[in-house]
Write a protein that holds these residues in place. Sequence first.
Motif, PDB file in Angstrom:
ATOM      1  N   ALA A  14       0.812  -0.930  -0.017  1.00  0.00           N
ATOM      2  CA  ALA A  14       0.011  -0.002   0.101  1.00  0.00           C
ATOM      3  C   ALA A  14       1.027   1.302  -0.108  1.00  0.00           C
ATOM      4  N   ILE A  15       1.860   1.432   0.755  1.00  0.00           N
ATOM      5  CA  ILE A  15       2.796   2.314   0.867  1.00  0.00           C
ATOM      6  C   ILE A  15       3.597   2.585  -0.591  1.00  0.00           C
ATOM      7  N   ALA A  16       3.965   1.466  -1.078  1.00  0.00           N
ATOM      8  CA  ALA A  16       4.654   1.544  -2.389  1.00  0.00           C
ATOM      9  C   ALA A  16       3.459   2.023  -3.340  1.00  0.00           C
ATOM     10  N   VAL A  17       2.446   1.874  -3.533  1.00  0.00           N
ATOM     11  CA  VAL A  17       1.291   2.174  -4.335  1.00  0.00           C
ATOM     12  C   VAL A  17       0.929   3.644  -4.260  1.00  0.00           C
ATOM     13  N   ILE A  18       0.706   4.096  -2.955  1.00  0.00           N
ATOM     14  CA  ILE A  18       0.679   5.368  -2.666  1.00  0.00           C
ATOM     15  C   ILE A  18       1.780   6.453  -2.951  1.00  0.00           C
ATOM     16  N   SER A  19       3.028   6.029  -2.740  1.00  0.00           N
ATOM     17  CA  SER A  19       4.223   6.617  -3.121  1.00  0.00           C
ATOM     18  C   SER A  19       4.300   6.862  -4.708  1.00  0.00           C
ATOM     19  N   VAL A  20       3.956   5.674  -5.444  1.00  0.00           N
ATOM     20  CA  VAL A  20       3.783   5.904  -7.074  1.00  0.00           C
ATOM     21  C   VAL A  20       3.002   6.947  -7.304  1.00  0.00           C
ATOM     22  N   ALA A  21       1.626   6.930  -6.643  1.00  0.00           N
ATOM     23  CA  ALA A  21       0.592   7.890  -7.088  1.00  0.00           C
ATOM     24  C   ALA A  21       1.215   9.168  -6.898  1.00  0.00           C
ATOM     25  N   ALA A  22       1.547   9.472  -5.657  1.00  0.00           N
ATOM     26  CA  ALA A  22       2.026  10.689  -5.323  1.00  0.00           C
ATOM     27  C   ALA A  22       3.148  11.387  -6.258  1.00  0.00           C
ATOM     28  N   LEU A  23       3.996  10.399  -6.653  1.00  0.00           N
ATOM     29  CA  LEU A  23       5.116  10.960  -7.793  1.00  0.00           C
ATOM     30  C   LEU A  23       4.536  11.382  -8.976  1.00  0.00           C
ATOM     31  N   LEU A  24       3.694  10.330  -9.496  1.00  0.00           N
ATOM     32  CA  LEU A  24       2.968  10.964 -10.853  1.00  0.00           C
ATOM     33  C   LEU A  24       2.137  11.909 -10.723  1.00  0.00           C
ATOM     34  N   ILE A  25       1.230  12.321  -9.658  1.00  0.00           N
ATOM     35  CA  ILE A  25       0.586  13.511  -9.251  1.00  0.00           C
ATOM     36  C   ILE A  25       1.634  14.638  -9.387  1.00  0.00           C
ATOM     37  N   LEU A  26       2.802  14.532  -8.788  1.00  0.00           N
ATOM     38  CA  LEU A  26       3.485  15.812  -8.600  1.00  0.00           C
ATOM     39  C   LEU A  26       4.010  16.031  -9.857  1.00  0.00           C
ATOM     40  N   ASN A  27       4.630  14.961 -10.436  1.00  0.00           N
ATOM     41  CA  ASN A  27       5.090  15.231 -11.787  1.00  0.00           C
ATOM     42  C   ASN A  27       4.204  15.813 -12.853  1.00  0.00           C
ATOM     43  N   ALA A  28       2.900  15.473 -12.855  1.00  0.00           N
ATOM     44  CA  ALA A  28       1.929  16.105 -13.672  1.00  0.00           C
ATOM     45  C   ALA A  28       1.826  17.494 -13.394  1.00  0.00           C
ATOM     46  N   LEU A  29       1.768  17.903 -12.039  1.00  0.00           N
ATOM     47  CA  LEU A  29       1.660  19.288 -11.581  1.00  0.00           C
ATOM     48  C   LEU A  29       2.660  20.247 -12.027  1.00  0.00           C
ATOM     49  N   ASN A  30       4.013  19.588 -11.804  1.00  0.00           N
ATOM     50  CA  ASN A  30       5.297  20.450 -12.123  1.00  0.00           C
ATOM     51  C   ASN A  30       5.132  20.574 -13.545  1.00  0.00           C
ATOM     52  N   SER A  31       4.885  19.857 -14.449  1.00  0.00           N
ATOM     53  CA  SER A  31       4.961  20.001 -16.050  1.00  0.00           C
ATOM     54  C   SER A  31       3.865  20.944 -16.506  1.00  0.00           C
ATOM     55  N   ASN A  32       2.950  21.293 -15.595  1.00  0.00           N
ATOM     56  CA  ASN A  32       1.905  22.274 -15.876  1.00  0.00           C
ATOM     57  C   ASN A  32       1.937  23.410 -15.583  1.00  0.00           C
ATOM     58  N   ILE A  33       2.993  23.497 -14.417  1.00  0.00           N
ATOM     59  CA  ILE A  33       3.186  24.987 -13.930  1.00  0.00           C
ATOM     60  C   ILE A  33       3.914  25.989 -14.839  1.00  0.00           C
ATOM     61  N   ALA A  34       3.157  27.118 -15.117  1.00  0.00           N
ATOM     62  CA  ALA A  34       3.642  28.189 -15.983  1.00  0.00           C
ATOM     63  C   ALA A  34       4.087  29.498 -14.786  1.00  0.00           C
ATOM     64  N   LEU A  35       5.400  29.553 -14.793  1.00  0.00           N
ATOM     65  CA  LEU A  35       6.003  30.701 -14.198  1.00  0.00           C
ATOM     66  C   LEU A  35       5.406  31.896 -14.890  1.00  0.00           C
ATOM     67  N   TYR A  36       5.518  33.059 -13.766  1.00  0.00           N
ATOM     68  CA  TYR A  36       5.134  34.349 -14.606  1.00  0.00           C
ATOM     69  C   TYR A  36       6.586  35.160 -14.737  1.00  0.00           C
ATOM     70  N   VAL A  37       6.793  35.867 -15.721  1.00  0.00           N
ATOM     71  CA  VAL A  37       8.076  36.482 -16.005  1.00  0.00           C
ATOM     72  C   VAL A  37       7.931  37.829 -16.703  1.00  0.00           C
ATOM     73  N   THR A  38       8.735  38.932 -16.409  1.00  0.00           N
ATOM     74  CA  THR A  38       8.307  40.130 -16.927  1.00  0.00           C
ATOM     75  C   THR A  38       9.214  40.259 -18.109  1.00  0.00           C
ATOM     76  N   PRO A  39       8.959  41.098 -19.343  1.00  0.00           N
ATOM     77  CA  PRO A  39       9.728  41.327 -20.113  1.00  0.00           C
ATOM     78  C   PRO A  39      11.335  41.808 -19.709  1.00  0.00           C
ATOM     79  N   SER A  40      11.379  42.356 -18.721  1.00  0.00           N
ATOM     80  CA  SER A  40      12.586  42.938 -18.152  1.00  0.00           C
ATOM     81  C   SER A  40      13.659  41.736 -17.803  1.00  0.00           C
ATOM     82  N   ASP A  41      12.896  40.826 -16.997  1.00  0.00           N
ATOM     83  CA  ASP A  41      13.266  39.573 -16.816  1.00  0.00           C
ATOM     84  C   ASP A  41      13.915  38.719 -17.834  1.00  0.00           C
TER      85      ASP A  41
END
Length: 144
Positions: A14-41
Motif C-alpha cells: 500500500a505504501i509503494a502504491v501511494i508513493s508511486v501515485a504521489a510521484l505521478l501527481i507531483l510530476n504532472a503538476l510540475n509539468s503544468n506549472i507556468a511561471l510568470y516572468v516580466t519582459p525585463s526578466d
Amino acid sequence: MKPRHKRALLIVAAIAVISVAALLILNALNSNIALYVTPSDVAAGKAPKGQAFRIGGMVKEGSVKRDGLTVHFVITDMAKDIPVAYTGILPDLFKEGKGAVIQGRIDSKGEFIASEVLAKHDENYMPPEAKHALEQAQKNGSAK
C-alpha cells in the motif's frame, strides 16, 4: 505465511502504491506549472530555459503585424520589449496599448513563441504581478 507477515506485506504494498501515485501527481503538476516572468526578466536571461512560462505586460503601440493566422507583436513592461509570435485567433479584447498575458517559450532567435494569449478583460483589472512589474519598470525608467 503468518497473518502478521501478510499484514506487513499488505502495508508495504500500500505504501509503494501511494508513493508511486504521489510521484505521478507531483510530476504532472510540475509539468503544468507556468511561471510568470516580466519582459525585463526575459531580457536579463532570467526566463526558464526549455520550459513554458508566462510573460505579461502591455502590447506595444504599432507593433501588431498579421501574416495569415500568425500574428507578430511586441510585449513591453515600458523598460524592455520582447517580440512575440502567435498562430491562432486572438481574443476580442486584444489591442495595442492594452495589457496581455502570454504563455509559451523563447525560441533560439529570442522570439517568444506563444501557445496562448490572454487579454485584459476589464479596464480596472491587471494581474498583480503585471501591475507591480509595470510600476517597477516605470520607476527604474524614470530614475535613469
